[in-house]
Scaffold this motif. Structure first.
Motif, PDB file in Angstrom:
ATOM      1  N   MET A  42      18.702  -0.166  -6.070  1.00 47.55           N
ATOM      2  CA  MET A  42      17.956   0.103  -4.834  1.00 47.55           C
ATOM      3  C   MET A  42      16.898   1.148  -5.135  1.00 47.55           C
ATOM      4  O   MET A  42      17.155   2.102  -5.862  1.00 47.55           O
ATOM      5  CB  MET A  42      18.889   0.645  -3.748  1.00 47.55           C
ATOM      6  CG  MET A  42      19.857  -0.372  -3.207  1.00 47.55           C
ATOM      7  SD  MET A  42      19.071  -1.852  -2.562  1.00 47.55           S
ATOM      8  CE  MET A  42      17.967  -1.173  -1.345  1.00 47.55           C
ATOM      9  N   ARG A  43      15.726   0.958  -4.551  1.00 46.39           N
ATOM     10  CA  ARG A  43      14.666   1.948  -4.677  1.00 46.39           C
ATOM     11  C   ARG A  43      14.471   2.702  -3.378  1.00 46.39           C
ATOM     12  O   ARG A  43      14.159   3.884  -3.393  1.00 46.39           O
ATOM     13  CB  ARG A  43      13.365   1.260  -5.097  1.00 46.39           C
ATOM     14  CG  ARG A  43      13.474   0.590  -6.453  1.00 46.39           C
ATOM     15  CD  ARG A  43      12.179  -0.012  -6.975  1.00 46.39           C
ATOM     16  NE  ARG A  43      11.201  -0.393  -5.991  1.00 46.39           N
ATOM     17  CZ  ARG A  43      11.175  -1.557  -5.320  1.00 46.39           C
ATOM     18  NH1 ARG A  43      12.136  -2.447  -5.521  1.00 46.39           N
ATOM     19  NH2 ARG A  43      10.222  -1.828  -4.466  1.00 46.39           N
ATOM     20  N   ASP A  44      14.673   2.018  -2.243  1.00 46.92           N
ATOM     21  CA  ASP A  44      14.501   2.670  -0.947  1.00 46.92           C
ATOM     22  C   ASP A  44      15.105   1.784   0.139  1.00 46.92           C
ATOM     23  O   ASP A  44      15.155   0.566  -0.017  1.00 46.92           O
ATOM     24  CB  ASP A  44      13.012   2.903  -0.655  1.00 46.92           C
ATOM     25  CG  ASP A  44      12.777   3.838   0.531  1.00 46.92           C
ATOM     26  OD1 ASP A  44      13.670   4.660   0.824  1.00 46.92           O
ATOM     27  OD2 ASP A  44      11.706   3.749   1.155  1.00 46.92           O
ATOM     28  N   VAL A  45      15.547   2.409   1.216  1.00 48.75           N
ATOM     29  CA  VAL A  45      16.083   1.702   2.380  1.00 48.75           C
ATOM     30  C   VAL A  45      15.398   2.283   3.604  1.00 48.75           C
ATOM     31  O   VAL A  45      15.407   3.505   3.806  1.00 48.75           O
ATOM     32  CB  VAL A  45      17.615   1.889   2.495  1.00 48.75           C
ATOM     33  CG1 VAL A  45      18.146   1.226   3.753  1.00 48.75           C
ATOM     34  CG2 VAL A  45      18.322   1.336   1.257  1.00 48.75           C
ATOM     35  N   ASP A  46      14.775   1.426   4.419  1.00 51.25           N
ATOM     36  CA  ASP A  46      14.155   1.901   5.658  1.00 51.25           C
ATOM     37  C   ASP A  46      15.169   2.645   6.510  1.00 51.25           C
ATOM     38  O   ASP A  46      16.331   2.235   6.589  1.00 51.25           O
ATOM     39  CB  ASP A  46      13.608   0.734   6.482  1.00 51.25           C
ATOM     40  CG  ASP A  46      12.291   0.191   5.956  1.00 51.25           C
ATOM     41  OD1 ASP A  46      11.770   0.721   4.952  1.00 51.25           O
ATOM     42  OD2 ASP A  46      11.782  -0.781   6.556  1.00 51.25           O
ATOM     43  N   ALA A  47      14.728   3.696   7.165  1.00 53.67           N
ATOM     44  CA  ALA A  47      15.600   4.473   8.050  1.00 53.67           C
ATOM     45  C   ALA A  47      16.132   3.608   9.192  1.00 53.67           C
ATOM     46  O   ALA A  47      17.211   3.881   9.722  1.00 53.67           O
ATOM     47  CB  ALA A  47      14.842   5.673   8.608  1.00 53.67           C
ATOM     48  N   ILE A 106      12.326  -6.590 -11.898  1.00 51.72           N
ATOM     49  CA  ILE A 106      11.231  -6.918 -10.988  1.00 51.72           C
ATOM     50  C   ILE A 106      11.525  -6.252  -9.654  1.00 51.72           C
ATOM     51  O   ILE A 106      12.616  -6.402  -9.095  1.00 51.72           O
ATOM     52  CB  ILE A 106      11.092  -8.446 -10.823  1.00 51.72           C
ATOM     53  CG1 ILE A 106      10.764  -9.068 -12.181  1.00 51.72           C
ATOM     54  CG2 ILE A 106      10.036  -8.782  -9.784  1.00 51.72           C
ATOM     55  CD1 ILE A 106      10.773 -10.577 -12.193  1.00 51.72           C
ATOM     56  N   ASP A 107      10.551  -5.491  -9.149  1.00 48.51           N
ATOM     57  CA  ASP A 107      10.700  -4.820  -7.867  1.00 48.51           C
ATOM     58  C   ASP A 107      10.285  -5.753  -6.744  1.00 48.51           C
ATOM     59  O   ASP A 107       9.242  -6.405  -6.823  1.00 48.51           O
ATOM     60  CB  ASP A 107       9.824  -3.552  -7.820  1.00 48.51           C
ATOM     61  CG  ASP A 107      10.293  -2.488  -8.788  1.00 48.51           C
ATOM     62  OD1 ASP A 107      11.451  -2.561  -9.244  1.00 48.51           O
ATOM     63  OD2 ASP A 107       9.504  -1.572  -9.084  1.00 48.51           O
ATOM     64  N   ASP A 108      11.106  -5.805  -5.705  1.00 47.47           N
ATOM     65  CA  ASP A 108      10.782  -6.631  -4.547  1.00 47.47           C
ATOM     66  C   ASP A 108      11.491  -6.089  -3.324  1.00 47.47           C
ATOM     67  O   ASP A 108      11.974  -4.952  -3.347  1.00 47.47           O
ATOM     68  CB  ASP A 108      11.118  -8.100  -4.786  1.00 47.47           C
ATOM     69  CG  ASP A 108       9.971  -9.008  -4.334  1.00 47.47           C
ATOM     70  OD1 ASP A 108       9.391  -8.723  -3.265  1.00 47.47           O
ATOM     71  OD2 ASP A 108       9.671  -9.974  -5.031  1.00 47.47           O
ATOM     72  N   LYS A 109      11.602  -6.890  -2.269  1.00 48.83           N
ATOM     73  CA  LYS A 109      12.217  -6.388  -1.037  1.00 48.83           C
ATOM     74  C   LYS A 109      12.923  -7.506  -0.286  1.00 48.83           C
ATOM     75  O   LYS A 109      12.699  -8.686  -0.529  1.00 48.83           O
ATOM     76  CB  LYS A 109      11.170  -5.742  -0.133  1.00 48.83           C
ATOM     77  CG  LYS A 109      10.158  -6.725   0.431  1.00 48.83           C
ATOM     78  CD  LYS A 109       9.138  -6.010   1.297  1.00 48.83           C
ATOM     79  CE  LYS A 109       8.120  -6.996   1.846  1.00 48.83           C
ATOM     80  NZ  LYS A 109       7.134  -6.323   2.694  1.00 48.83           N
ATOM     81  N   THR A 110      13.787  -7.086   0.639  1.00 47.83           N
ATOM     82  CA  THR A 110      14.475  -7.984   1.558  1.00 47.83           C
ATOM     83  C   THR A 110      14.224  -7.455   2.963  1.00 47.83           C
ATOM     84  O   THR A 110      14.278  -6.243   3.192  1.00 47.83           O
ATOM     85  CB  THR A 110      15.984  -8.029   1.246  1.00 47.83           C
ATOM     86  OG1 THR A 110      16.150  -8.669  -0.019  1.00 47.83           O
ATOM     87  CG2 THR A 110      16.758  -8.786   2.309  1.00 47.83           C
ATOM     88  N   VAL A 111      13.926  -8.370   3.898  1.00 44.86           N
ATOM     89  CA  VAL A 111      13.595  -7.993   5.270  1.00 44.86           C
ATOM     90  C   VAL A 111      14.598  -8.614   6.238  1.00 44.86           C
ATOM     91  O   VAL A 111      14.948  -9.790   6.098  1.00 44.86           O
ATOM     92  CB  VAL A 111      12.165  -8.475   5.629  1.00 44.86           C
ATOM     93  CG1 VAL A 111      11.797  -8.098   7.054  1.00 44.86           C
ATOM     94  CG2 VAL A 111      11.152  -7.925   4.642  1.00 44.86           C
TER      95      VAL A 111
END
Length: 163
Positions: free
Chosen positions: A35-40, A60-65
């Protein structure tokens, strides 16, 4: 669309305690490595997890919404994993007695993954999501509050109940 089902020996709330902690994502999602960051605002609709997938040195850096969050019943996420593409992941949880049934469905929605033959993609996703549910079970069952619940599942009688 790949579909997997597993009975977990905990409550739906225990499952959603794990889903609600974005920092645990790589602990239960196969392929996510850090994990790099988690929205508050996680896990509210529109919240993002910033993660990496793969193994070093090919991370590879990416995200989940989050697209939908209805605890303790349902969560829908759009997981990005470029250059492979994006997938919509449905997690549905139903109480069954003192346990719960967790269903995961996943479908490619963008990118090259959409063009992989469906039978092949479903086979790969089925294997991956079977392990994902296995890992989720470890975390959620481990959070199940009373240790007596776990003891009773193992058919061991606590000492205080022995005559």
């Amino acid at each position: 669309m790949s579909r997997n089902v597993r009975v977990l020996h905990c409550t739906p709330e225990d499952v959603f305690d794990v889903l609600g902690d974005g920092w645990l994502y790589p602990s239960w999602v196969v392929g996510a490595s850090r994990m790099r960051d988690v929205d508050a605002s996680w896990p509210a609709r529109g919240a993002e997890l910033h993660h990496s997938f793969g193994v070093w040195p090919a991370l590879i850096d990416d995200k989940t919404v989050v697209e939908e969050y209805d605890p303790p019943r349902r969560m829908v996420m759009r997981a990005r994993g470029w250059p492979v593409g994006e997938a919509r992941v449905f997690l549905e949880v139903k109480e069954r007695g003192g346990d719960c049934v967790v269903r995961i469905r996943e479908e490619a929605v963008a990118g090259p993954g959409r063009f992989v033959p469906r039978a092949l993609m479903d086979m790969l996703l089925h294997w991956r999501n079977d392990e994902t549910l296995h890992r989720l079970a470890y975390l959620a069952e481990g959070r199940a509050a009373p240790s007596e619940y776990i003891v009773s599942r193992r058919r061991v009688v606590p000492e205080r109940l022995n005559p």
